[in-house]
Design a protein around this motif. Structure first.
Motif, PDB file in Angstrom:
ATOM      1  N   VAL A  99      -9.040   7.699   9.480  1.00 19.14           N
ATOM      2  CA  VAL A  99      -7.512   7.215   8.429  1.00 19.14           C
ATOM      3  C   VAL A  99      -6.575   6.508   9.212  1.00 19.14           C
ATOM      4  CG1 VAL A  99      -5.067   7.509   7.979  1.00 19.14           C
ATOM      5  CG2 VAL A  99      -6.987   9.353   6.919  1.00 19.14           C
ATOM      6  N   ASN A 100      -7.206   6.688  10.351  1.00 20.54           N
ATOM      7  CA  ASN A 100      -6.501   5.279  11.614  1.00 20.54           C
ATOM      8  C   ASN A 100      -7.716   3.947  10.849  1.00 20.54           C
ATOM      9  OD1 ASN A 100      -4.707   6.177  13.011  1.00 20.54           O
ATOM     10  ND2 ASN A 100      -5.825   7.514  14.931  1.00 20.54           N
ATOM     11  N   LYS A 101      -8.602   3.686  10.885  1.00 24.68           N
ATOM     12  CA  LYS A 101      -9.306   2.570  10.328  1.00 24.68           C
ATOM     13  C   LYS A 101      -8.423   2.202   9.730  1.00 24.68           C
ATOM     14  CE  LYS A 101     -14.013   0.444   9.604  1.00 24.68           C
ATOM     15  NZ  LYS A 101     -15.039   0.795   8.826  1.00 24.68           N
ATOM     16  N   VAL A 102      -8.564   2.859   8.513  1.00 30.39           N
ATOM     17  CA  VAL A 102      -7.545   2.053   7.502  1.00 30.39           C
ATOM     18  C   VAL A 102      -6.664   1.436   7.505  1.00 30.39           C
ATOM     19  CG1 VAL A 102      -6.950   1.969   4.939  1.00 30.39           C
ATOM     20  CG2 VAL A 102      -9.508   3.651   5.211  1.00 30.39           C
ATOM     21  N   LEU A 103      -5.470   2.536   8.273  1.00 25.98           N
ATOM     22  CA  LEU A 103      -4.471   2.280   8.981  1.00 25.98           C
ATOM     23  C   LEU A 103      -4.502   0.306   9.830  1.00 25.98           C
ATOM     24  CD1 LEU A 103      -2.677   3.837   7.441  1.00 25.98           C
ATOM     25  CD2 LEU A 103      -2.338   4.842   9.321  1.00 25.98           C
ATOM     26  N   GLU A 104      -5.558   0.722  10.428  1.00 25.57           N
ATOM     27  CA  GLU A 104      -5.777  -1.053  11.272  1.00 25.57           C
ATOM     28  C   GLU A 104      -5.907  -1.782  10.533  1.00 25.57           C
ATOM     29  OE1 GLU A 104      -9.077   0.246  14.507  1.00 25.57           O
ATOM     30  OE2 GLU A 104      -7.578   1.630  15.081  1.00 25.57           O
ATOM     31  N   GLU A 105      -6.304  -2.010   9.675  1.00 25.07           N
ATOM     32  CA  GLU A 105      -7.147  -2.823   8.523  1.00 25.07           C
ATOM     33  C   GLU A 105      -5.696  -3.048   7.434  1.00 25.07           C
ATOM     34  OE1 GLU A 105     -10.753  -1.046   6.430  1.00 25.07           O
ATOM     35  OE2 GLU A 105     -11.868  -2.160   8.251  1.00 25.07           O
ATOM     36  N   ILE A 106      -5.181  -2.444   6.713  1.00 27.84           N
ATOM     37  CA  ILE A 106      -4.136  -3.058   6.243  1.00 27.84           C
ATOM     38  C   ILE A 106      -2.696  -2.993   6.629  1.00 27.84           C
ATOM     39  CG2 ILE A 106      -5.261  -2.293   4.115  1.00 27.84           C
ATOM     40  CD1 ILE A 106      -2.459   0.553   4.437  1.00 27.84           C
ATOM     41  N   GLU A 107      -2.012  -2.798   6.365  1.00 27.93           N
ATOM     42  CA  GLU A 107      -0.247  -3.221   6.842  1.00 27.93           C
ATOM     43  C   GLU A 107       0.424  -2.490   6.402  1.00 27.93           C
ATOM     44  OE1 GLU A 107       3.146  -5.433   9.643  1.00 27.93           O
ATOM     45  OE2 GLU A 107       2.121  -6.352   8.053  1.00 27.93           O
ATOM     46  N   TYR A 108      -0.162  -1.010   6.473  1.00 22.00           N
ATOM     47  CA  TYR A 108       1.241  -0.251   5.937  1.00 22.00           C
ATOM     48  C   TYR A 108       3.022   0.145   5.954  1.00 22.00           C
ATOM     49  CZ  TYR A 108       2.714   4.317   3.772  1.00 22.00           C
ATOM     50  OH  TYR A 108       3.721   5.284   3.580  1.00 22.00           O
ATOM     51  N   LYS A 109       3.732  -0.141   5.149  1.00 21.25           N
ATOM     52  CA  LYS A 109       4.770  -0.129   5.490  1.00 21.25           C
ATOM     53  C   LYS A 109       5.458   1.431   4.539  1.00 21.25           C
ATOM     54  CE  LYS A 109       6.458  -4.547   7.540  1.00 21.25           C
ATOM     55  NZ  LYS A 109       7.539  -5.311   7.779  1.00 21.25           N
ATOM     56  N   PRO A 110       6.097   2.122   4.490  1.00 21.36           N
ATOM     57  CA  PRO A 110       6.245   2.908   3.988  1.00 21.36           C
ATOM     58  C   PRO A 110       7.411   2.109   3.005  1.00 21.36           C
ATOM     59  CG  PRO A 110       7.239   3.708   6.268  1.00 21.36           C
ATOM     60  CD  PRO A 110       6.460   2.729   5.884  1.00 21.36           C
ATOM     61  N   ASN A 111       7.221   2.870   2.343  1.00 16.58           N
ATOM     62  CA  ASN A 111       8.392   2.273   0.974  1.00 16.58           C
ATOM     63  C   ASN A 111      10.024   3.271   1.141  1.00 16.58           C
ATOM     64  OD1 ASN A 111      10.114   2.454  -1.236  1.00 16.58           O
ATOM     65  ND2 ASN A 111       8.501   2.242  -2.535  1.00 16.58           N
ATOM     66  N   PRO A 112      10.866   2.602   1.704  1.00 18.73           N
ATOM     67  CA  PRO A 112      12.118   3.595   2.441  1.00 18.73           C
ATOM     68  C   PRO A 112      12.947   3.693   1.410  1.00 18.73           C
ATOM     69  CG  PRO A 112      12.397   0.039   2.452  1.00 18.73           C
ATOM     70  CD  PRO A 112      10.978   0.839   2.020  1.00 18.73           C
ATOM     71  N   ILE A 113      12.382   2.712  -0.172  1.00 18.28           N
ATOM     72  CA  ILE A 113      13.404   3.578  -1.315  1.00 18.28           C
ATOM     73  C   ILE A 113      12.533   5.055  -1.615  1.00 18.28           C
ATOM     74  CG2 ILE A 113      13.339   3.478  -3.750  1.00 18.28           C
ATOM     75  CD1 ILE A 113      13.793  -0.020  -3.614  1.00 18.28           C
ATOM     76  N   ALA A 114      11.317   5.449  -1.796  1.00 15.87           N
ATOM     77  CA  ALA A 114      11.175   6.467  -2.099  1.00 15.87           C
ATOM     78  C   ALA A 114      11.601   7.194  -0.819  1.00 15.87           C
ATOM     79  CB  ALA A 114       9.325   6.750  -2.082  1.00 15.87           C
ATOM     80  N   LYS A 115      11.587   6.529   0.335  1.00 20.03           N
ATOM     81  CA  LYS A 115      11.979   7.615   1.214  1.00 20.03           C
ATOM     82  C   LYS A 115      13.139   8.738   1.411  1.00 20.03           C
ATOM     83  CE  LYS A 115      10.433   7.286   6.452  1.00 20.03           C
ATOM     84  NZ  LYS A 115       9.689   5.984   7.433  1.00 20.03           N
ATOM     85  N   TYR A 149       1.137  -1.029  -0.111  1.00 22.88           N
ATOM     86  CA  TYR A 149       0.065  -0.062   0.665  1.00 22.88           C
ATOM     87  C   TYR A 149       1.124   0.991  -0.014  1.00 22.88           C
ATOM     88  CZ  TYR A 149      -3.728  -2.604   0.904  1.00 22.88           C
ATOM     89  OH  TYR A 149      -4.961  -3.793   1.057  1.00 22.88           O
ATOM     90  N   THR A 150       0.447   2.390  -0.979  1.00 17.94           N
ATOM     91  CA  THR A 150       0.785   3.596  -0.266  1.00 17.94           C
ATOM     92  C   THR A 150       0.045   4.297   0.222  1.00 17.94           C
ATOM     93  OG1 THR A 150      -0.197   4.523  -2.969  1.00 17.94           O
ATOM     94  CG2 THR A 150       1.372   2.847  -2.766  1.00 17.94           C
ATOM     95  N   ILE A 151       0.663   5.865   0.141  1.00 18.79           N
ATOM     96  CA  ILE A 151      -0.170   6.845   1.046  1.00 18.79           C
ATOM     97  C   ILE A 151      -1.546   6.876  -0.094  1.00 18.79           C
ATOM     98  CG2 ILE A 151      -0.172   8.876   1.443  1.00 18.79           C
ATOM     99  CD1 ILE A 151       2.803   8.517   2.823  1.00 18.79           C
ATOM    100  N   LYS A 152      -0.889   6.812  -1.147  1.00 21.08           N
ATOM    101  CA  LYS A 152      -2.080   7.889  -2.375  1.00 21.08           C
ATOM    102  C   LYS A 152      -3.736   6.034  -2.431  1.00 21.08           C
ATOM    103  CE  LYS A 152      -2.710   8.453  -6.444  1.00 21.08           C
ATOM    104  NZ  LYS A 152      -2.248   7.741  -8.410  1.00 21.08           N
ATOM    105  N   ASP A 153      -2.709   5.172  -1.902  1.00 24.82           N
ATOM    106  CA  ASP A 153      -4.083   3.939  -1.408  1.00 24.82           C
ATOM    107  C   ASP A 153      -4.722   4.180  -0.338  1.00 24.82           C
ATOM    108  OD1 ASP A 153      -3.226   2.933  -3.520  1.00 24.82           O
ATOM    109  OD2 ASP A 153      -1.577   1.130  -3.153  1.00 24.82           O
ATOM    110  N   ILE A 154      -3.768   4.815   1.053  1.00 26.49           N
ATOM    111  CA  ILE A 154      -4.383   5.313   2.029  1.00 26.49           C
ATOM    112  C   ILE A 154      -5.758   6.008   1.584  1.00 26.49           C
ATOM    113  CG2 ILE A 154      -3.529   5.715   4.316  1.00 26.49           C
ATOM    114  CD1 ILE A 154      -1.324   4.292   4.047  1.00 26.49           C
ATOM    115  N   ALA A 155      -4.981   7.376   1.192  1.00 27.59           N
ATOM    116  CA  ALA A 155      -6.041   8.362   0.967  1.00 27.59           C
ATOM    117  C   ALA A 155      -7.239   7.809   0.332  1.00 27.59           C
ATOM    118  CB  ALA A 155      -5.077   9.303  -0.028  1.00 27.59           C
ATOM    119  N   GLU A 156      -7.540   7.062  -0.098  1.00 26.09           N
ATOM    120  CA  GLU A 156      -8.255   6.620  -1.813  1.00 26.09           C
ATOM    121  C   GLU A 156      -9.371   6.135  -0.260  1.00 26.09           C
ATOM    122  OE1 GLU A 156      -7.165   4.878  -5.111  1.00 26.09           O
ATOM    123  OE2 GLU A 156      -6.562   7.211  -5.981  1.00 26.09           O
ATOM    124  N   LEU A 157      -8.506   4.892   0.284  1.00 30.70           N
ATOM    125  CA  LEU A 157      -9.966   4.714   0.863  1.00 30.70           C
ATOM    126  C   LEU A 157     -10.088   4.575   1.808  1.00 30.70           C
ATOM    127  CD1 LEU A 157      -7.008   0.615   1.384  1.00 30.70           C
ATOM    128  CD2 LEU A 157      -9.489   0.875   0.108  1.00 30.70           C
TER     129      LEU A 157
END
Lengths: 348, 348
Positions: free
Chosen positions: A39-55, A5-13
């Motif tokens: 947002v927190n609800k989505v964050l609980e449902e999925i496991e978001y790991k920020p992309n270290p490469i993009a970071k 998942y990306t930040i964009k995905d979370i935003a849409e969800l």
DNA sequence: TTTATAAGTGTGTTCGAGCACATTTTTATC
DNA sequence: GATAAAAATGTGCTCGAACACACTTATAAA
């Protein structure tokens, strides 16, 4: 294999914009209760790991990491650290890690302090050092903490209690290993510990090893073992052989020797040329030791693996700076037992 | 500390656009002689290393890497590989590496082949396997090459000549190490090699070790050494003790035993309960072996380090897929000598 | 010289995170 | 209810490489 998942995905969800998600993730406030919940609800449902490469790409910094250890002209023990630095450079240069190598005079506490302070004044992001001098190391550590420079130590630790990213070996256990090895090689029951060291700084090192060595034989209650200790210092260094000969003449039951430093070759030389009845266990894969190991004058060497220590220390720092990996408070590396048949793969 | 150049920098220096620089770098043609020269000149003057992070971000793929090795219910030797997989997953998941673990029945060549083919049919990017079966492994390798799946092997190599990214140990040398260890422990001059293996597949493994062991004593010309060999197979497995007792009764001068597999504990058990005069050197840090090592019934274990092998193999593949690092054709890992005092740091 | 075609060149978008800034919505005050 | 201030939210650009596509120049044929 789950979706990334990306930040964009979370935003849409969550039905909000990526800016809002970003503020939630970084706790930068300016988010309404309702948005926060979504947002927190989505964050609980999925496991978001920020992309270290993009970071890391966004970050786009060059991190300066310094390493400080003794000159290897005085003690070739440190030589392998240079190739550790080279390997790390090859691995991480393109990621924005710049390594700077600094050396100090292993006889001079002030040289250590000067070098360290000159490093600190250039404000690197991190410093990895092998500190031979306890008091000075404490000061360096303090200075680093003040300037917010991450500090790690290898081979020699500053203090046992407030461990600071130490990479090295369990020296007490190292002594026990030597004891076990000599125990399996001999049966006289009288062992000699030899401290050969021109510097006093290794004192704690050698003491720990001695304690471990003695402890092993104390625990082995079945038979009565005797462990003696001698120290050879710089003044006596001009004539090791005579000095050793004199000692063994009056202690002829000794046939097992544990040398607590990389100067093992000195006892091996004596044994080969004069005495010929000693089983010898010592430290480190320096050239002279390997010669005597091949010739059979040294039975076992214990590898303190300075290269691996430096490599691991620098790796930890690089991965922390680049990808936020946690630096372990203490990393105890395996203690390698080396004989004439397996030293090659441990070299370089 | 030199500047890090980007494609944009090069474009500006050469007076062309980044598109042109890109075409030169990737040799995609459509570049005039004059532009080519300008860009190449700049490229010669500076050292351009593409930013692997940006590359990887753009790439934005999920690579599937499969690992195939025997079930550990049959032989706990393989258990540590699981934690290698877990560690690699932690390190590389966020970078887009997905690891899939597959296991096969170490008694069944067809099980190996079936598993491998089922993996291949899912078209992963790479496959790391520990192939016990020579013929089948050849076929798997062929299939992988056809489907352009990168193939690496660990612990067991497919063939010596056309090495394919092999990670493991020098088994011949491993036998020499065992010989040296037993030589330092005993002085009878008569050694026994014991092959304990329910499977035949390890044949080459054990043969190499045996050759190395014998070679060591051949080279040691000063004294006359005798090396005998016995094999214990599955049929005799119901009563190891009686079988061993019978052998040692008629060969009572033997007091050094080299067990070529991780089943070392079988001889150790016999020695502890019945015979009590053997020095034993064997393989691998499996639970039962460690028990006997602690009790003193096994003198040394040689660590084949399956975890490190798997870890290194997966690392190589991940770094290759992500950052284009070259995979070494052969990686010979150090052969660790283990006694009762240093096994702990090698565990897990 | 015109037109067609090829060769060469440059622009703009993408990847995901992070942050500045613009815009919209809410709340407070007169 | 109008206005200002504050809070909340969204938009758009950046990092560097890679590549699609649009655009410009050169070359050849008519």
């Amino acid at each position: 294999m789950m979706k990334k998942y990306t930040i964009k995905d979370i935003a849409e969800l969550a039905g909000v914009s990526k800016g809002t998600v970003d503020r939630v993730l970084h706790k930068r406030g300016k988010v309404s209760d309702s948005a926060l919940k979504k947002v927190n609800k989505v964050l609980e449902e999925i496991e978001y790991k920020p992309n270290p490469i993009a970071k890391s790409l966004k970050n786009n910094k060059v991190y300066k990491v310094c390493i400080l250890f003794p000159q290897s002209t005085q003690d070739s023990f440190w030589t392998p650290c240079i190739s550790a630095v080279e390997e790390i450079e090859n691995n991480y240069q393109a990621f924005g890690i710049a390594i700077e190598q600094h050396r100090y005079d292993s006889n001079s506490p002030s040289s250590f302090l000067d070098q360290a302070n000159s490093i600190i004044s250039t404000k690197p992001n991190a410093l990895l050092m092998a500190p031979l001098f306890y008091k000075e190391a404490q000061e360096v550590k303090k200075n680093c903490l003040e300037k917010e420079i991450i500090i790690s130590t290898f081979n020699n630790m500053i203090d046992k209690n407030s461990l600071s990213n130490y990479i090295g070996q369990d020296l007490f256990q190292s002594g026990r290993i030597a004891a076990k090895l000599l125990d399996s090689l001999t049966n006289s029951g009288h062992m000699l510990i030899v401290h050969i060291d021109e510097q006093v700084q290794n004192a704690t090192h050698m003491q720990e090893k001695e304690k471990g060595f003695k402890k092993y034989f104390e625990e082995k209650k079945e038979s009565h073992y005797k462990v003696s200790t001698i120290s050879i210092n710089k003044e006596q260094a001009t004539n090791y052989a005579a000095h050793l000969q004199q000692y063994f003449n009056s202690n002829s039951d000794i046939n097992g020797v544990f040398v607590t430093t990389s100067k093992t070759y000195i006892v091996a030389k004596f044994n080969k040329e004069n005495y010929k009845k000693l089983k010898i266990v010592g430290y480190d894969l320096v050239e002279k030791n390997i010669d005597y190991l091949q010739q059979g004058s040294i039975d076992f060497l214990i590898n303190q693996n300075p290269k691996k220590q430096a490599f691991q220390g620098l790796s930890n720092l690089a991965e922390h700076l680049l990808f936020g990996k946690e630096i372990p408070k203490a990393m105890l590396l395996p203690i390698d037992i080396i004989n004439s048949e397996n030293y090659k793969e441990y070299l370089e």
